[in-house]
Design an enzyme around this catalytic site. Structure first.
Site, mmCIF file in Angstrom:
data_model
loop_
_atom_site.group_PDB
_atom_site.id
_atom_site.type_symbol
_atom_site.label_atom_id
_atom_site.label_comp_id
_atom_site.label_asym_id
_atom_site.label_seq_id
_atom_site.Cartn_x
_atom_site.Cartn_y
_atom_site.Cartn_z
ATOM 1 N N GLU A 112 0.852 -1.197 0.000
ATOM 2 C CA GLU A 112 0.000 0.000 0.000
ATOM 3 C C GLU A 112 0.881 1.239 0.000
ATOM 4 O OE1 GLU A 112 -3.098 -0.238 2.986
ATOM 5 O OE2 GLU A 112 -3.582 -2.279 2.427
ATOM 6 N N HIS A 241 -9.196 9.479 2.573
ATOM 7 C CA HIS A 241 -8.776 8.354 1.730
ATOM 8 C C HIS A 241 -8.968 8.775 0.282
ATOM 9 C CE1 HIS A 241 -8.351 4.399 0.009
ATOM 10 N NE2 HIS A 241 -8.052 3.906 1.193
ATOM 11 N N ARG A 287 -1.119 8.769 1.404
ATOM 12 C CA ARG A 287 -2.498 9.177 1.102
ATOM 13 C C ARG A 287 -2.711 10.677 1.003
ATOM 14 N NH1 ARG A 287 -5.643 4.909 4.881
ATOM 15 N NH2 ARG A 287 -4.978 3.169 3.606
ATOM 16 N N HIS A 348 -11.614 9.608 6.183
ATOM 17 C CA HIS A 348 -11.410 8.181 6.410
ATOM 18 C C HIS A 348 -10.930 7.868 7.819
ATOM 19 C CE1 HIS A 348 -10.366 4.066 5.439
ATOM 20 N NE2 HIS A 348 -9.090 4.265 5.704
ATOM 21 N N ARG A 383 -1.218 9.076 8.874
ATOM 22 C CA ARG A 383 -1.089 7.637 9.149
ATOM 23 C C ARG A 383 -0.668 6.866 7.904
ATOM 24 N NH1 ARG A 383 -4.492 3.198 8.527
ATOM 25 N NH2 ARG A 383 -6.202 4.516 7.808
HETATM 26 C C1 SIN Z 1 -7.716 0.551 2.637
HETATM 27 O O1 SIN Z 1 -7.979 -0.620 2.451
HETATM 28 O O2 SIN Z 1 -7.365 1.305 1.731
HETATM 29 C C2 SIN Z 1 -7.821 1.104 4.027
HETATM 30 C C3 SIN Z 1 -6.746 0.598 4.856
HETATM 31 C C4 SIN Z 1 -6.317 1.622 5.853
HETATM 32 O O3 SIN Z 1 -7.023 2.601 6.066
HETATM 33 O O4 SIN Z 1 -5.229 1.473 6.409
#
Ligand code: SIN
Length: 533
Positions: A112, A241, A287, A348, A383
């Site tokens: 991610e 998000h 993000r 988010h 975060r």
């Molecule tokens: C996501 O699946 O994008 C959310 C995971 C997160 O907020 O860490």
């Protein structure tokens, strides 16, 4: 009066993991404000970040977290979460959480934004749901844990408040003794006495008009703690998000970041890509960067959404790796194997919250906060993806260990006063609640969103203050309902976000203001708010 050693407010991962550990030391009561199945955790798609692969290194996870946090992470907290995470993950596996594995049986680690390697344990794209489905039956069957569903905490009962009722100066140190709790089915407010209270109420996404969070995310724990005089930190850092589904019938539906980890490409409506103009890490930038880039593109083009393109993957891969997204999109007529997914940023995650120490204890003795409700210092100004469930499970254990000592030191007060409804009458105009709720969320979205200015923040402060005054008046005249409890909490949290944002006169991490577009070392500290009682 209900009595127990530990009172846990909230039944997501933080609450359940805390309860299971704490039950080794004493009796536990858990409150779920609707059903126990409904929590923010349940909607976590991505997973839990931890160093589980021999080729990964703890220093690398620490470094990625610090970089995302833009100078405000507490290194000590980052290091302990990274160090203790793998043990907590092994315990979840021992309890039966079925983390996805490859054909050779190795953990299938996802990638991610902001992570320099693959390190996200996941259960396809329904990690949170799988965790809850595993832990909840164990909790329900536990002889020392009682679970009260449809019970919403209203306010904490603490020493300073008890003293003030008798016109005495608050004793020092302050201590918690329990909470007033509304039973939604009977409408009665009961006293829950406890030696230790743990706030695990998740975040406050509903403070914004558009959010990935479920309806229950109204910041209850943060608001209750604030009213009790607890220190609250870093509320300006609201994470948006980058990719929530944009569709008139899709309420709060996340398109997991793991899709960008699998090569998802962001496109404008004309098919052109744009992330390369904003950051060399493109779609895998943290993000805040991706959300701001999308926001800038939408403002520039006047389009309503951008698109996440996953069509380079075969259908079989998409439907097995991302079944939740695949099926939800299909139900709305979007075939993600054949067409890009319309997405927009949405609120988010709240990086700030109840300011706690290394064991999750707040500035009131015996009052803990774990998970999104807390501000441990792990996330700093932004975060890192999938560090939230990691923090929840690590701090749940730490808080339970510390709480086990507290229950030996603290009395269980059985002389707590019953709830005083005063002259409150039944609410006759539900529209006052729904309209105010809507006003707050629109105001926060328009003035306290991804890009801020002083002027917008001042305007938000003015509006939110007015609404808070109106709610206060209405609150004391009206018999309590869950909607009213949530509205009051939501307005309180909105005020805390605005106040914190006004104090940070720089841009850092998730707080970006056009009036102070640079990072300023004079603000290299937490924003701490404390209400004098
Ligand atoms: C996501 O699946 O994008 C959310 C995971 C997160 O907020 O860490």
């Amino acid at each position: 009066m209900e009595k127990s050693d530990f009172l846990v407010v909230g039944a997501g991962l933080a609450g359940l993991a805390f309860a299971l550990e704490a039950a080794r030391h004493g009796s536990v009561t858990i409150l779920a404000k609707t059903t126990a199945e409904e929590s923010n955790t349940r909607y976590a798609q991505g997973g839990i970040a931890a160093v589980m692969d021999p080729s990964d290194r703890p220093e690398s996870h620490v470094q990625d977290t610090l970089v995302a946090g833009a100078g405000l992470c507490r290194r000590e907290v980052v290091e302990l979460c990274v160090k203790e995470g793998p043990d907590r993950l092994n315990e979840l596996m021992a309890l039966g959480v079925p983390f996805s594995r490859d054909t050779a049986g190795h953990l299938d680690l996802g990638r991610e934004g902001g992570h320099s390697t693959r390190r996200v344990l996941h259960v396809k794209d329904r990690t949170g749901a799988a965790v809850v489905e595993t832990l909840l039956p164990v909790v329900r069957a536990h002889p020392r844990i009682r679970l009260f569903e449809n019970h919403i905490a209203v306010d904490l009962i603490h020493a300073a408040w008890l003293a003030r009722r008798k016109d005495r100066v608050p004793p020092v140190p302050n201590e918690v003794h329990g909470a007033y709790v509304l039973d939604r089915r009977t409408g009665r407010v009961k006293v829950f006495a406890a030696r230790v209270v743990v706030l695990c109420t998740g975040g406050a996404g509903k403070v914004y008009l558009y959010t990935s969070n479920p309806d229950i995310a109204s910041g209850d724990g943060i608001a209750m703690a604030w009213r009790a005089g607890v220190r609250i930190a870093n509320m300006e850092f609201i994470q948006f998000h980058p990719t929530c589904l944009y569709h008139p019938q899709a309420k709060n539906f996340l398109i997991t970041e793991a899709m960008r980890g699998e090569g998802g490409v962001l496109r404008r409506a004309d098919g052109g890509t744009f992330m390369e103009r904003y950051d060399p890490r493109r779609e895998l930038a943290p993000r805040d960067v991706v959300a701001r880039a999308i926001d800038a593109e939408l403002k520039r083009t006047g389009e309503e959404c951008v698109f996440l393109d996953m069509t380079h993957h075969p259908r079989a891969f998409l439907s097995s790796r991302f079944p939740t997204v695949y099926e939800r999109c299909a139900s709305l007529g979007i075939d993600i194997a054949a067409q890009p997914i319309p997405v927009v940023p949405a609120a988010h995650y709240c990086c700030g919250g109840v300011d706690v120490d290394l064991f999750g204890e707040s500035s009131i003795r015996g009052l803990y906060a774990v998970g999104e409700t807390s501000c441990t210092g792990l996330h700093g100004a932004n975060r890192l993806a999938s560090n939230s469930l990691l923090e929840a499970v690590v701090f749940a254990r730490r808080a339970a260990v510390s709480g086990a000592e507290r229950i030996r030191e603290m009395d269980l007060r059985t002389d707590l006063p019953a709830w005083d409804p005063g002259g409150a009458v039944d609410a006759d105009e539900q529209v006052l609640i729904t309209q105010t709720w809507d006003e707050i969320r629109r105001c926060m979205w328009s003035y306290v969103g991804i890009v801020r200015t002083n002027r917008r923040l001042e305007r938000a402060r003015h509006r939110v203050d007015l609404l808070n005054d109106e709610i206060q008046e209405y609150y004391w005249d009206t018999r309590l309902t869950a909607d009213l409890v949530e509205l009051r909490n939501l307005a309180t949290v909105a005020g805390l976000v605005v106040e914190s944002a006004l104090r940070r006169q720089e841009s850092r991490g998730l707080h970006w203001t056009a009036d102070f577009p640079r990072t300023d070392e004079r603000f290299l500290h937490d924003t701490v708010l404390e209400r004098r009682l």
